[in-house]
Scaffold this active site. Structure first.
Site, PDB file in Angstrom:
ATOM      1  CG  PHE A 113      65.712 -49.230  85.351  1.00 16.29           C
ATOM      2  CD1 PHE A 113      66.060 -50.330  84.830  1.00 16.29           C
ATOM      3  CD2 PHE A 113      64.469 -48.589  85.648  1.00 16.29           C
ATOM      4  CE1 PHE A 113      64.640 -51.096  85.169  1.00 16.29           C
ATOM      5  CE2 PHE A 113      62.943 -49.439  84.912  1.00 16.29           C
ATOM      6  CZ  PHE A 113      63.395 -50.659  85.079  1.00 16.29           C
ATOM      7  CB  CYS A 114      69.491 -48.532  80.978  1.00 15.77           C
ATOM      8  SG  CYS A 114      71.001 -47.747  81.778  1.00 15.77           S
ATOM      9  CB  THR A 115      72.615 -53.140  82.107  1.00 14.61           C
ATOM     10  OG1 THR A 115      71.322 -53.262  81.167  1.00 14.61           O
ATOM     11  CG2 THR A 115      72.973 -54.071  82.347  1.00 14.61           C
TER      12      THR A 115
END
Length: 260
Positions: free
Chosen positions: A182-184
Site C-alpha cells: 500500500f501507499c498514498t
C-alpha cells in the site's frame, strides 16, 4: 465550509508526443486557474491538483476526452485554501521513480484488493484461503511516521528507489503469507507489487486506490495516525480532512517524490 477541491490521479499507459501533451495540459490547467503538479512520462501520467470544484471537474472532463485517459479515476479531498503555490507540468523518465525499467505497469497490473476486502481480511487476520495477511508500506520513512496500518511491515526506506533492494533483503520473510502493498494513492504500491511478483513472492496484492481510497471506503479501521500528502496540507485524517492549516508547515517535503 472547505471550498478548494483537491484531486489525485494516475494512470499507467504508454504515451507518445510528450512535449505536445505537456503544452496542452499546461494551457488547459492555466485557463482554469488550477495549481499543482502533473508528471508525464512514456509510462503514463501522475497528478495532484487543486482549484474550485467546477474548474477541476471541467478539466477532468476535458482530459477524459482522450481515449487514453477515458478511465482515469481521481480521488477527491477538500481544503479551506489552495495547498499548492504554483502549477508544474513536467516530463520525467518515470511518473514514479523506481530506477527499475523492467517494471512496466502499463503492460499489466498486479492483482489488486479493494478497501472493503482488505478491512475484512484484517478483521479476520487472514485472507479468504486462510493464509496470514500482512500489509507492506512502500512509502518513505517520514511518511510512515505520520501514520500507517497497524503492524504494517516498514523497511524504513528513504526513497522509493530503495524498495527493490529492501525487498530482495527481506523476501524470504514474506513467503507463505498474503502480502498487500500500500501507499498514498496506489502508484508506488502498484509498481512494488509487480516487482515483488517478478522477484518470486507468490501471494501479492496491491491496495487499489491506496490509503486515500481506504479512508474513503473503510475509515480508520486498522490504521493509526494520518496519511501524509505532498502538499501544504501535510496530512489527511481518515475523514480526508487536513490536519493543519495551509502554510503552517512550510518545510514540508517538495513533491519530487510525489504520488497519487
Amino acid at each position: 465550509m472547505m471550498k478548494v477541491l483537491n484531486v489525485a490521479a494516475y494512470k499507467f499507459v504508454s504515451l507518445e508526443g510528450l512535449p505536445e501533451r505537456q503544452a496542452a495540459l499546461r494551457e488547459a490547467l492555466q485557463s482554469r486557474n488550477i495549481k499543482g503538479t502533473v508528471l508525464l512520462a512514456g509510462e503514463g501520467i501522475n497528478l495532484f491538483l487543486a482549484a474550485r470544484a467546477s474548474d477541476i471537474h471541467d478539466f477532468l472532463a476535458w482530459l477524459r476526452l482522450d481515449p487514453l485517459f477515458h478511465e482515469l479515476e481521481a480521488k477527491e479531498s477538500w481544503s479551506h485554501a489552495q495547498p499548492f503555490r504554483k502549477l508544474l507540468v513536467k516530463i520525467k523518465p518515470e511518473i514514479i521513480r523506481m530506477d527499475h525499467p523492467a517494471i512496466q505497469p502499463a503492460a499489466g497490473r498486479a492483482p489488486a484488493v479493494n478497501a472493503v476486502t482488505l478491512r475484512r481480511w484484517l478483521d479476520a487476520g487472514h485472507d479468504d484461503e486462510g493464509r496470514p495477511v500482512v500489509t507492506l508500506d512502500t512509502r518513505n520513512d517520514f511518511e510512515v511516521d505520520v501514520g500507517t496500518f497497524r503492524d504494517a511491515i516498514d523497511w524504513r526506506i528513504t526513497k522509493f528507489t530503495g524498495f527493490p533492494q529492501a525487498l530482495l533483503q527481506h523476501r524470504e520473510e514474506l513467503q507463505g503469507k498474503t502480502v498487500v502493498s500500500f501507499c498514498t494513492g496506489g502508484i508506488r504500491c502498484e509498481k512494488a507489487a509487480i516487482f515483488m511478483r517478478e522477484a518470486g513472492v507468490e501471494h501479492v496484492f496491491q491496495l487499489d486506490g491506496g490509503i486515500l481510497k481506504y479512508f474513503e471506503e473503510s475509515g480508520h479501521a486498522h490504521f493509526d495516525g494520518e496519511c501524509f500528502v505532498f502538499d501544504e496540507r501535510r496530512a489527511l485524517d481518515p475523514a480526508l480532512k487536513p490536519r493543519v492549516n495551509v502554510g503552517a508547515l512550510s518545510d514540508s517535503p517538495a513533491p519530487q517524490d510525489m504520488e497519487s
